[in-house]
Write an enzyme that holds these catalytic residues in place. Structure first.
Site, PDB file in Angstrom:
ATOM      1  N   ASP A 147       0.808  -1.208   0.000  1.00  0.00           N
ATOM      2  CA  ASP A 147       0.000   0.000   0.000  1.00  0.00           C
ATOM      3  C   ASP A 147       0.846   1.266   0.000  1.00  0.00           C
ATOM      4  O   ASP A 147       0.600   2.182  -0.786  1.00  0.00           O
ATOM      5  CB  ASP A 147      -0.925  -0.016   1.222  1.00  0.00           C
ATOM      6  CG  ASP A 147      -1.746   1.244   1.353  1.00  0.00           C
ATOM      7  OD1 ASP A 147      -2.889   1.251   0.888  1.00  0.00           O
ATOM      8  OD2 ASP A 147      -1.235   2.237   1.918  1.00  0.00           O
ATOM      9  N   ALA A 179      -5.134   2.299  -0.278  1.00  0.00           N
ATOM     10  CA  ALA A 179      -5.052   1.520  -1.517  1.00  0.00           C
ATOM     11  C   ALA A 179      -5.501   0.080  -1.266  1.00  0.00           C
ATOM     12  O   ALA A 179      -6.233  -0.513  -2.063  1.00  0.00           O
ATOM     13  CB  ALA A 179      -3.640   1.553  -2.085  1.00  0.00           C
ATOM     14  N   ASP A 180      -5.072  -0.495  -0.150  1.00  0.00           N
ATOM     15  CA  ASP A 180      -5.524  -1.834   0.230  1.00  0.00           C
ATOM     16  C   ASP A 180      -7.033  -1.869   0.448  1.00  0.00           C
ATOM     17  O   ASP A 180      -7.735  -2.757  -0.051  1.00  0.00           O
ATOM     18  CB  ASP A 180      -4.836  -2.274   1.524  1.00  0.00           C
ATOM     19  CG  ASP A 180      -3.505  -2.949   1.290  1.00  0.00           C
ATOM     20  OD1 ASP A 180      -3.308  -3.523   0.213  1.00  0.00           O
ATOM     21  OD2 ASP A 180      -2.653  -2.911   2.196  1.00  0.00           O
ATOM     22  N   LEU A 181      -7.535  -0.926   1.227  1.00  0.00           N
ATOM     23  CA  LEU A 181      -8.956  -0.945   1.572  1.00  0.00           C
ATOM     24  C   LEU A 181      -9.832  -0.738   0.344  1.00  0.00           C
ATOM     25  O   LEU A 181     -10.840  -1.438   0.165  1.00  0.00           O
ATOM     26  CB  LEU A 181      -9.252   0.123   2.623  1.00  0.00           C
ATOM     27  CG  LEU A 181      -8.593  -0.112   3.988  1.00  0.00           C
ATOM     28  CD1 LEU A 181      -8.746   1.113   4.874  1.00  0.00           C
ATOM     29  CD2 LEU A 181      -9.177  -1.337   4.671  1.00  0.00           C
ATOM     30  N   GLY A 184      -9.871  -3.837  -1.719  1.00  0.00           N
ATOM     31  CA  GLY A 184     -10.801  -4.804  -1.144  1.00  0.00           C
ATOM     32  C   GLY A 184     -12.237  -4.501  -1.520  1.00  0.00           C
ATOM     33  O   GLY A 184     -13.022  -5.404  -1.838  1.00  0.00           O
TER      34      GLY A 184
END
Length: 411
Positions: A147, A179-181, A184
């Site tokens: 991220d 970016a990760d969230l 997802g």
């Protein structure tokens, strides 16, 4: 009451955040999410502490808070997928599953016979979601992606943080792994779209999700500002690139936020705070004018706001229906009456902590509401139950697999 995705089975081979976040959403919506983890170590984030969830006695449990944030409602099965016997177990689990989520480097799972081509041959209805830093194609496809790296690479840090000419100026990452969230979330959308498509085609498909793609897409108006002008936008700190005043101001005691979204709100704001002539000033007539004279307007408003407390200004400005609010820390945010009214902090008793709490789902459905069936699982907590129920393995077979180190049975 059944959830919206009751009857859907998800095999979650992912770890850390983007994939587990997607899997947790499916679990909240009623899917049976089987989290396949490494024996002994499990998901990387199990050890990402302190802080750790406290036990009933208040001592650290060893269950990291980071892991807890993204894994409720799942069943943990500890299988060593580097071993042929473990790979066979996963293939058997996939044979009648609906969805598989994985976030291994591009091409890695082909070595284990767990890639999309292999598994879709076993189960043509399988929706296989790969989450990587850079996607399955392109010159960086084989690289690991994190991220923080993506926030920098995709331009987010160039527009986040205070301006270079101000104290503390410079690039800044966002305080959570956005970016990760967001990946997802986009992955959840992609998989559900594939589920709907499957009702027509009868076939599953491969969802190729990349952190870099998502973060570039999520630049939103800022990337369009560049495409419209040919100039990269800069950092505005707590101000807005396209709207003024839409920023942080300092009252006599602390800072607060005003989000003045249109010209009529600006007129109402100025009238309420005792500066009714400002909207008639040619420099501030329209939002376009206010952007051109941003610094002058900030100075005038800032001097006025320094004369009273933040709570006083918030009350005055709320009364004329201009968006305004405080800057809470996390404790204050979770103590907001609106957060309580929306049931955003939920109690989910854990085997190690009967008073365990989590942040709830923001999804509110009238007919098939989110349910919190179980807390984040202990490593391998459901190995025996899942392999016995879904694959018909006997106690003797499970014991033999455990003795060989293929599976890990929770104590």
């Amino acid at each position: 009451m059944s959830g919206a995705l009751t009857g859907i089975t998800v095999i979650d081979l992912s770890r850390v955040l983007a994939g587990p976040w997607c899997g947790q959403i499916f679990a909240d919506l009623g899917a049976d999410v089987i989290k396949v983890e490494r024996p002994v170590a499990g998901d990387d984030t199990r050890s990402w502490g302190p802080p750790f969830m406290p036990t009933d006695e208040g001592s650290p449990s060893g269950e990291a808070s980071y892991y807890q944030s993204a894994n409720r409602g799942k069943r943990s099965v500890a299988i060593d997928i580097s071993r042929p016997e473990g790979q066979d177990l996963v293939r058997r689990l996939v044979a009648d599953a609906d969805i598989l989520i994985e976030n291994y480097k591009s091409g890695s799972l082909a070595r284990y016979g767990l890639d999309y081509a292999t598994l879709s041959a076993i189960n043509p209805r399988l929706i296989y979601c790969s989450i990587t830093g850079f996607g399955q194609t392109g010159p960086r496809a084989a690289e690991p992606g994190y991220d923080f790296i993506v926030q920098g690479l995709a331009g987010l840090m160039s527009i986040t943080g205070e301006r270079d000419d101000r104290p503390g100026g410079g690039p800044q990452k966002v305080g959570v792994a956005v970016a990760d969230l967001m990946t997802g979330l986009y992955a959840t959308i992609a998989v559900q779209a594939a589920l709907i498509a499957r009702t027509t085609t009868g076939r599953g498909q491969h969802c190729d999700m990349a952190l870099l793609d998502v973060q570039v897409a999520a630049l939103a108006n800022q990337s369009m500002n560049y495409l419209s002008t040919g100039r990269s936008p800069g950092r505005y700190g707590n101000a807005h690139a396209n709207i003024v005043p839409y920023q942080l101001f300092h009252a006599s005691d602390r800072a607060f936020i005003i989000a003045c979204g249109n010209d009529s709100q600006f007129v109402a704001l100025c009238g309420a705070i005792g500066l009714p002539a400002l909207p008639r000033d040619p420099r501030f007539l329209r939002n376009t004018d206010r952007i051109a004279h941003r610094d002058a307007l900030e100075t005038l408003l800032g001097a006025q706001f320094a004369t009273a407390t933040a709570d006083e200004w918030i009350a005055i400005i709320q009364a004329v229906k201009v968006p305004v609010g405080p800057i809470n820390d996390v404790a204050a945010a979770l103590d907001e009456p609106q957060v309580a009214a929306r049931e955003m902090v939920v109690a989910i008793p854990h085997p190690l902590n009967d008073a365990f709490q989590m942040i709830g789902s923001p999804i509110k459905l009238s007919d098939t509401p989110v349910t919190y069936r179980s807390p984040p699982p202990m490593l391998g907590e459901h190995t025996d139950a899942v392999l016995a129920d879904r694959l018909g393995l006997s106690g003797e077979a499970l014991a033999a697999l455990a003795a060989a180190g293929i599976i890990d049975q929770h104590d």
